[in-house]
Design an enzyme around this catalytic site. Structure first.
Site, PDB file in Angstrom:
ATOM      1  N   SER A 288     -28.348 -66.290  40.960  1.00 59.22           N
ATOM      2  CA  SER A 288     -28.722 -65.909  42.320  1.00 59.22           C
ATOM      3  C   SER A 288     -27.551 -66.183  43.284  1.00 59.22           C
ATOM      4  O   SER A 288     -26.481 -65.610  43.110  1.00 59.22           O
ATOM      5  CB  SER A 288     -30.010 -66.623  42.731  1.00 59.22           C
ATOM      6  OG  SER A 288     -30.544 -66.047  43.899  1.00 59.22           O
TER       7      SER A 288
ATOM      8  N   ASP B 180     -36.658 -57.761  38.904  1.00 57.41           N
ATOM      9  CA  ASP B 180     -35.989 -58.450  40.010  1.00 57.41           C
ATOM     10  C   ASP B 180     -35.644 -57.432  41.091  1.00 57.41           C
ATOM     11  O   ASP B 180     -35.069 -56.373  40.803  1.00 57.41           O
ATOM     12  CB  ASP B 180     -34.711 -59.120  39.478  1.00 57.41           C
ATOM     13  CG  ASP B 180     -33.983 -59.958  40.518  1.00 57.41           C
ATOM     14  OD1 ASP B 180     -34.452 -60.037  41.678  1.00 57.41           O
ATOM     15  OD2 ASP B 180     -32.936 -60.536  40.169  1.00 57.41           O
TER      16      ASP B 180
END
Length: 319
Positions: free
Chosen positions: A169, A262
């Protein structure tokens, strides 16, 4: 005003972080901090905390797998944790557990960097901290036992021909940006980066704006309020017009990992394709896990798909 604290709220990302007008910060999401361990009961990995800079408080948690001999040399992974540049920690349960698994399965020394976070330390502070941490690691390739940079796990057991960067991330974003900087600037003693992985990377770009990514755009404005170019600054949009060529990535191998469910998945794929088409002289690969969401392997590392992620990472983190 927050009814519990009685303080006026200046800014809030719902369920993530709250900034009050008096400057205090309340982090609403994250796992608890856990101490390092002389030997993790599940993996046998040892961990300890080290201070990299007393001036800034920059620190790291180191992870050393069980050695087969006193002189064994292992690859080194400099890892940057997730958390949108504002939550989580190298000392948090999620990240401590993750580093234990990676260290054990890949047989690598993990240096999990405790970089400073926004809003107390807005970007680009985290990027600078993460570069300093990499310089510190590289300095141990020729460090004297009484020198200022000496760290025995690194100096005695680190293979400085097999240094990797990696992150999830926001950490994936950092991994990319540090690899780009390594392509421009020399590390101590001429140390080179062998590989870098960018997992579920926090990349944006104005062309990608849509309601499901609204929180990600607001977070970027929060952690870097004065950023030139907003969501098209090359730090967050590496394929923006005018961004440095991705051919400059300062590593020989790159691995981009994405998850099918995602919201940032398509940006990761775009990044992979851009690296592939940039003239980058190394090898770049894409690994996708279908049916999973953002950072699923951090949250639930025991699932079958998480095990696939760790297996792929372990195969990448080899000399």
């Amino acid at each position: 005003m927050d009814s519990r604290s009685g303080k006026d709220i200046a800014f809030e990302l719902a369920g993530i972080i709250r900034l009050y007008k008096d400057g205090s910060v309340e982090r609403l999401f994250g796992s608890p901090h856990v101490p390092p361990s002389p030997e993790d009961p599940q993996t046998g990995v040892s961990s300890k905390d080290v201070t990299i800079s007393r001036d800034t408080g920059l620190a790291a948690r180191l992870f050393l797998p069980k050695l087969t001999s006193p002189s064994q040399k292992l690859p080194i992974l400099v890892y940057y944790h997730a958390g949108g540049f504002c939550i989580e920690s190298a000392f948090s349960l999620f990240d401590h557990r993750y580093a234990n698994i990676v260290s054990s399965q890949a047989q690598v020394i993990v240096v999990s960097v405790e970089y400073r976070q926004a809003p107390e330390h807005p970007l680009p502070t985290a990027y600078e901290d993460c570069w300093v941490a990499l310089q510190w690691v590289a300095s141990n390739s020729h460090s004297q036992t009484n020198g200022p940079y000496y760290e025995p796990w690194l100096a005695n057991h680190g293979d400085f021909d097999a240094i990797f960067l990696g992150g999830d991330s926001a950490g994936g974003n950092i991994s990319h940006n540090i690899a780009m900087r390594a392509g421009d600037e020399r590390l101590p003693h001429g140390v080179k980066i062998l590989g870098a992985f960018m997992s579920h990377s926090y990349f944006l770009g104005s062309k990608w704006f849509q309601p499901k990514l609204d929180m990600a755009f607001k977070m970027w404005e929060f952690v870097y309020p004065d950023v030139p170019g907003g969501a098209d600054n090359p730090l967050i949009n590496p394929v923006a017009d005018g961004a440095p060529s991705l051919a400059k990535l300062g590593c020989s191998r790159a691995l981009v990992l994405v998850a099918g469910n995602d919201d940032l998945r398509d940006l990761g794929v775009e990044y992979f394709n851009a690296v592939k088409e940039s003239g980058y002289g190394g090898k770049v690969e894409l690994f996708e896990v279908e049916g999973e969401g953002h950072a699923f392997h951090l949250l639930n590392p025991d699932t079958e798909n998480a095990k696939l992620m760790f297996k792929r990472l372990a195969s990448f983190l080899q000399k």
